[in-house]
Design a protein around this motif. Structure first.
Motif, PDB file in Angstrom:
ATOM      1  N   LEU A 120       0.824  -1.212   0.000  1.00  0.00           N
ATOM      2  CA  LEU A 120       0.000   0.000   0.000  1.00  0.00           C
ATOM      3  C   LEU A 120       0.855   1.258   0.000  1.00  0.00           C
ATOM      4  CD1 LEU A 120      -2.691  -1.145   2.606  1.00  0.00           C
ATOM      5  CD2 LEU A 120      -2.900  -1.104   0.109  1.00  0.00           C
ATOM      6  N   GLU A 121       2.128   1.113   0.337  1.00  0.00           N
ATOM      7  CA  GLU A 121       3.042   2.266   0.373  1.00  0.00           C
ATOM      8  C   GLU A 121       3.926   2.354  -0.861  1.00  0.00           C
ATOM      9  OE1 GLU A 121       2.586   4.335   2.839  1.00  0.00           O
ATOM     10  OE2 GLU A 121       1.108   2.945   3.684  1.00  0.00           O
ATOM     11  N   VAL A 122       3.783   1.403  -1.779  1.00  0.00           N
ATOM     12  CA  VAL A 122       4.646   1.381  -2.970  1.00  0.00           C
ATOM     13  C   VAL A 122       4.235   2.495  -3.938  1.00  0.00           C
ATOM     14  CG1 VAL A 122       5.288   0.025  -4.998  1.00  0.00           C
ATOM     15  CG2 VAL A 122       5.137  -1.078  -2.756  1.00  0.00           C
ATOM     16  N   PRO A 123       5.189   3.286  -4.447  1.00  0.00           N
ATOM     17  CA  PRO A 123       4.874   4.391  -5.366  1.00  0.00           C
ATOM     18  C   PRO A 123       4.230   3.925  -6.665  1.00  0.00           C
ATOM     19  CG  PRO A 123       7.116   4.583  -4.506  1.00  0.00           C
ATOM     20  CD  PRO A 123       6.624   3.231  -4.109  1.00  0.00           C
ATOM     21  N   SER A 124       3.306   4.734  -7.183  1.00  0.00           N
ATOM     22  CA  SER A 124       2.663   4.415  -8.462  1.00  0.00           C
ATOM     23  C   SER A 124       2.505   5.655  -9.337  1.00  0.00           C
ATOM     24  CB  SER A 124       1.287   3.777  -8.219  1.00  0.00           C
ATOM     25  OG  SER A 124       0.434   4.672  -7.520  1.00  0.00           O
ATOM     26  N   GLY A 125       3.096   6.756  -8.908  1.00  0.00           N
ATOM     27  CA  GLY A 125       2.905   8.016  -9.631  1.00  0.00           C
ATOM     28  C   GLY A 125       3.773   8.204 -10.857  1.00  0.00           C
ATOM     29  N   PHE A 126       4.565   7.193 -11.223  1.00  0.00           N
ATOM     30  CA  PHE A 126       5.463   7.328 -12.365  1.00  0.00           C
ATOM     31  C   PHE A 126       4.797   6.937 -13.685  1.00  0.00           C
ATOM     32  CE2 PHE A 126       5.721   3.031 -10.889  1.00  0.00           C
ATOM     33  CZ  PHE A 126       5.808   2.273 -12.035  1.00  0.00           C
ATOM     34  N   ILE A 127       3.553   6.460 -13.633  1.00  0.00           N
ATOM     35  CA  ILE A 127       2.871   6.022 -14.846  1.00  0.00           C
ATOM     36  C   ILE A 127       1.385   6.331 -14.747  1.00  0.00           C
ATOM     37  CG2 ILE A 127       2.597   3.689 -13.911  1.00  0.00           C
ATOM     38  CD1 ILE A 127       2.819   2.643 -16.807  1.00  0.00           C
ATOM     39  N   ILE A 158       4.609   6.377 -19.368  1.00  0.00           N
ATOM     40  CA  ILE A 158       5.609   6.322 -18.305  1.00  0.00           C
ATOM     41  C   ILE A 158       6.344   7.650 -18.216  1.00  0.00           C
ATOM     42  CG2 ILE A 158       7.768   5.251 -17.544  1.00  0.00           C
ATOM     43  CD1 ILE A 158       6.909   2.692 -18.863  1.00  0.00           C
ATOM     44  N   ASN A 159       6.490   8.166 -17.006  1.00  0.00           N
ATOM     45  CA  ASN A 159       7.341   9.320 -16.745  1.00  0.00           C
ATOM     46  C   ASN A 159       8.709   8.769 -16.354  1.00  0.00           C
ATOM     47  OD1 ASN A 159       8.775  11.425 -15.407  1.00  0.00           O
ATOM     48  ND2 ASN A 159       6.863  12.515 -15.064  1.00  0.00           N
ATOM     49  N   ILE A 160       9.623   8.769 -17.310  1.00  0.00           N
ATOM     50  CA  ILE A 160      10.925   8.136 -17.110  1.00  0.00           C
ATOM     51  C   ILE A 160      11.699   8.782 -15.971  1.00  0.00           C
ATOM     52  CG2 ILE A 160      13.213   7.808 -18.133  1.00  0.00           C
ATOM     53  CD1 ILE A 160      11.308   5.711 -19.022  1.00  0.00           C
ATOM     54  N   GLU A 161      11.613  10.096 -15.853  1.00  0.00           N
ATOM     55  CA  GLU A 161      12.340  10.776 -14.778  1.00  0.00           C
ATOM     56  C   GLU A 161      11.889  10.269 -13.410  1.00  0.00           C
ATOM     57  OE1 GLU A 161      10.989  12.319 -17.371  1.00  0.00           O
ATOM     58  OE2 GLU A 161      12.883  12.809 -18.405  1.00  0.00           O
ATOM     59  N   GLU A 162      10.563  10.115 -13.259  1.00  0.00           N
ATOM     60  CA  GLU A 162      10.038   9.623 -11.985  1.00  0.00           C
ATOM     61  C   GLU A 162      10.391   8.152 -11.781  1.00  0.00           C
ATOM     62  OE1 GLU A 162       8.527  11.381  -9.537  1.00  0.00           O
ATOM     63  OE2 GLU A 162       9.158  13.082 -10.767  1.00  0.00           O
ATOM     64  N   PRO A 190      15.224   1.271 -10.103  1.00  0.00           N
ATOM     65  CA  PRO A 190      14.888  -0.150 -10.265  1.00  0.00           C
ATOM     66  C   PRO A 190      16.062  -0.976 -10.769  1.00  0.00           C
ATOM     67  CG  PRO A 190      14.064   1.094 -12.136  1.00  0.00           C
ATOM     68  CD  PRO A 190      14.628   2.109 -11.162  1.00  0.00           C
ATOM     69  N   ASP A 191      16.181  -2.188 -10.272  1.00  0.00           N
ATOM     70  CA  ASP A 191      17.125  -3.151 -10.833  1.00  0.00           C
ATOM     71  C   ASP A 191      16.522  -3.806 -12.063  1.00  0.00           C
ATOM     72  OD1 ASP A 191      19.220  -2.909  -8.914  1.00  0.00           O
ATOM     73  OD2 ASP A 191      17.986  -4.034  -7.499  1.00  0.00           O
ATOM     74  N   TYR A 247       3.597  -2.356 -25.873  1.00  0.00           N
ATOM     75  CA  TYR A 247       3.743  -0.914 -25.999  1.00  0.00           C
ATOM     76  C   TYR A 247       5.160  -0.567 -26.467  1.00  0.00           C
ATOM     77  CZ  TYR A 247      -0.554  -1.072 -23.261  1.00  0.00           C
ATOM     78  OH  TYR A 247      -1.828  -1.339 -22.810  1.00  0.00           O
ATOM     79  N   ALA A 248       5.318  -0.396 -27.775  1.00  0.00           N
ATOM     80  CA  ALA A 248       6.637  -0.127 -28.352  1.00  0.00           C
ATOM     81  C   ALA A 248       7.226   1.172 -27.824  1.00  0.00           C
ATOM     82  CB  ALA A 248       6.532  -0.072 -29.882  1.00  0.00           C
ATOM     83  N   ASN A 249       6.362   2.150 -27.521  1.00  0.00           N
ATOM     84  CA  ASN A 249       6.859   3.425 -27.004  1.00  0.00           C
ATOM     85  C   ASN A 249       7.543   3.231 -25.651  1.00  0.00           C
ATOM     86  OD1 ASN A 249       4.179   2.831 -25.958  1.00  0.00           O
ATOM     87  ND2 ASN A 249       4.232   4.837 -24.989  1.00  0.00           N
ATOM     88  N   GLN A 250       7.035   2.290 -24.847  1.00  0.00           N
ATOM     89  CA  GLN A 250       7.662   2.033 -23.554  1.00  0.00           C
ATOM     90  C   GLN A 250       9.002   1.340 -23.728  1.00  0.00           C
ATOM     91  OE1 GLN A 250       5.038   0.007 -20.851  1.00  0.00           O
ATOM     92  NE2 GLN A 250       3.501   1.623 -20.866  1.00  0.00           N
ATOM     93  N   THR A 251       9.072   0.410 -24.677  1.00  0.00           N
ATOM     94  CA  THR A 251      10.345  -0.269 -24.953  1.00  0.00           C
ATOM     95  C   THR A 251      11.420   0.760 -25.292  1.00  0.00           C
ATOM     96  OG1 THR A 251       9.176  -2.209 -25.820  1.00  0.00           O
ATOM     97  CG2 THR A 251      11.503  -1.984 -26.385  1.00  0.00           C
ATOM     98  N   LYS A 252      11.082   1.693 -26.161  1.00  0.00           N
ATOM     99  CA  LYS A 252      12.038   2.717 -26.570  1.00  0.00           C
ATOM    100  C   LYS A 252      12.464   3.580 -25.394  1.00  0.00           C
ATOM    101  CE  LYS A 252      12.672   6.531 -29.830  1.00  0.00           C
ATOM    102  NZ  LYS A 252      12.040   7.366 -30.889  1.00  0.00           N
TER     103      LYS A 252
END
Length: 400
Positions: A126-133, A138-142, A148-149, A157-162
């Protein structure tokens, strides 16, 4: 291993070598043979110390192939996992890996966790962040701030792969298998997670159990005549503005057909919006409502959806409308509860052929694969999900 880690390791090694060469040069400029020996000794000791230190910083890596056919280098020691694929926290939980490693997830995952047993079983989620998407963006900076490892994401989603590749993020693409076969998809996801986290034995038990359930149900339904199969329909997304139903190539089609029914919307490719006139033509005998929508069976029974008259549909007349359960995740797409969904669907479509006690089935499954003893109240909550479990899923169309 991400780009930043590689850069740090390479830089440290480069500094060690440069320092050793500098010592050799400076001491070598001194007088006589003894100076050279001294330089060799000091340089040798320094080089050895630096080599040991550099070796300690080396991150062991191995290569796997993700479900888009990409070869991905991953670190052996994974401490921070981000999952943009909505069902993946429920899949991850089965592996036996510590929940504390989950560093980020999709808000659609959070919506399910906050309003389901998953939040009670694993409160740290419940405390895990989810505001990066948001949706599929996807907000790459966030995301980079989460350090992440490895990231599990939808390979469709090819745009996410790129984005992920350009940012140097170790990303493993996953997708649906078998034209919407939730069991086959779950098994493939468990296999890739088992490989990533070296938990092949743990996930293998769930894979074997799912296969056993599938064979058990298939043995019974394979003997049905066509006229013995109920004409069923899934409402994938629904409100007073749109009615989106799944056809061939989506999970709903396989759920219905594999448990002894006929999908009235099979002519549709994947998913499509339809109107009430089409619903009347199909006139399904049974309707299943996913938890990607807030609509409940009672909404249809009470005919309270503005602009839609459901009172003429056989499934509503005969009160054979069912809300799909939500356990460790929504049961409609692949999740950690796929074997339970198979039993639930078979029981509803053919109560005369199957005698599953779903409350006991759920309790046994969670004790076996999550080492968690559910209370009666918790089991009832799983089988009768809240409308709020649809939160966070807007902006997602084909899946999940």
């Amino acid at each position: 291993m991400n780009r930043e880690k590689r850069r740090k390791i390479f830089s440290k090694r480069l500094v060690a070598v440069a320092f050793a060469l500098l010592l050799i040069f400076l001491i070598g400029c001194g007088s006589g043979h003894s100076g050279t020996e001294s330089a060799d000794k000091v340089a040798g000791e320094s080089t050895e110390e630096e080599a040991v230190e550099a070796e300690q910083d080396v991150v062991a890596i191995r290569t796997i192939m993700d479900q888009s056919g990409r070869l991905v280098e991953i670190p052996d020691d994974i401490e921070r996992v981000v999952m943009t694929a909505l069902p993946f926290p429920s899949i991850y939980a089965i592996t036996g890996e510590p929940i504390s490693k989950v560093a980020g997830m999709h808000p659609g995952s959070r919506g399910a966790i906050e309003n389901s047993i998953m939040g009670e079983m694993y409160p740290e989620l419940l405390e895990v962040p989810s505001g990066f998407i948001e949706g599929t963006d996807i907000n790459i900076e966030e995301l980079l701030k989460l350090d992440p490892d490895v990231v599990f994401y939808w390979a469709d989603y090819a745009n996410q792969t790129k984005q992920l590749e350009e940012a140097g993020i170790t990303a493993i693409g996953v997708n649906t298998q078998g034209d919407g076969d939730a069991l086959l998809t779950l098994q493939s996801w468990l296999e890739i997670m088992g490989e990533v986290f070296n938990q092949q034995d743990q996930v293998g038990e769930v894979i074997d159990y799912g296969s056993k359930v599938s064979q058990e149900i298939g043995k019974v339904t394979s003997e049905l005549e066509e006229e013995e199969k109920p004409r069923s329909l899934f409402l994938f997304r629904h409100d007073n503005q749109e009615i989106i139903v799944p056809g061939a190539g989506h999970y709903g089609d396989v759920w219905i057909e594999s448990t002894g029914g006929v999908n009235v919307a099979k002519e549709i490719d994947v998913t499509a919006a339809v109107n009430m006139e089409q619903i009347y033509q199909w006139n399904p005998e049974m309707i299943f409502i996913t938890s990607f929508t807030a609509t409940t069976p009672q909404d249809l029974y009470d005919n309270t959806i503005e602009g839609q008259d459901w009172s003429q549909v056989d499934a509503v007349k005969n009160r054979r409308v069912y809300k799909v359960p939500v356990g460790v995740y929504r049961w409609y797409p692949p999740s950690g509860d796929v074997p339970l969904m198979m039993k639930w669907m078979a029981l509803h479509q053919h109560p005369e052929l199957f005698s599953y006690d779903m409350e006991q089935e759920v309790k046994t499954y969670y004790r076996e694969f999550h080492d968690f003893d559910l209370t009666e109240e918790q089991v009832i909550g799983i089988l009768n999900p809240l409308s709020e479990t649809s939160e966070g899923t807007s902006g997602l169309s084909r899946q999940r």
